[in-house]
Design a protein around this motif. Sequence first.
Motif, mmCIF file in Angstrom:
data_model
loop_
_atom_site.group_PDB
_atom_site.id
_atom_site.type_symbol
_atom_site.label_atom_id
_atom_site.label_comp_id
_atom_site.label_asym_id
_atom_site.label_seq_id
_atom_site.Cartn_x
_atom_site.Cartn_y
_atom_site.Cartn_z
ATOM 1 N N ASP A 196 56.252 32.848 13.302
ATOM 2 C CA ASP A 196 56.137 32.066 14.064
ATOM 3 C C ASP A 196 55.704 33.361 15.801
ATOM 4 N N GLY B 229 60.452 19.015 17.674
ATOM 5 C CA GLY B 229 60.120 21.338 17.982
ATOM 6 C C GLY B 229 61.074 21.200 19.117
ATOM 7 N N ASN C 57 56.269 24.026 17.003
ATOM 8 C CA ASN C 57 55.613 23.209 16.012
ATOM 9 C C ASN C 57 57.086 22.823 15.699
#
Length: 169
Positions: free
Chosen positions: A34, A70, A102
């Motif tokens: 990420d 999240g 996310n």
Amino acid sequence: MKTLWLTLLITLGSGIGYSWPMLSWLDTPALSNDPVFNRVLMRRVIYPARAIRSATYGRIYAGFDIDASGHLQNVSILGPQNTGAGFEYEISEALKRMPPLNPRYRGRYALPVSFVLTNWGESSEPRTPTGLLSARYLTDRVLLDEVIFRGGLRPIGGYIPPSQEIKYY
């Protein structure tokens, strides 16, 4: 073209139950890839000055949960603790200040963080940590890819301590 697709499907289909080494990137937890997670860590964590002055290097494991919205929760140092070098503080503070990620990353994680030191008074080769955390601390967590931070110590006419790795007890 149909022959190519058919060959590809037969080749991939014949490997059911087989571990594909060339597809090992599929095993990497998505959170490790990420960009927000990685960028925030790289910007907020520094090699602690206390650790550089004492020529200390090591690997720290941080644990945390990501909830359904999240947010990072339950940030802790899984080990080693109380190193006196400031590694734990750097990692835990960066994770506590992480923006929401996310929600698809919901789960429990363990993040290995290496602080690699080059002590130019000893060698131009970096000192890479060798300590590993016992598997019993990782059983209910997804182990993320290791994050590496580098520091260096140069002689400037004074005493330079010998490099030392933090210990696991």
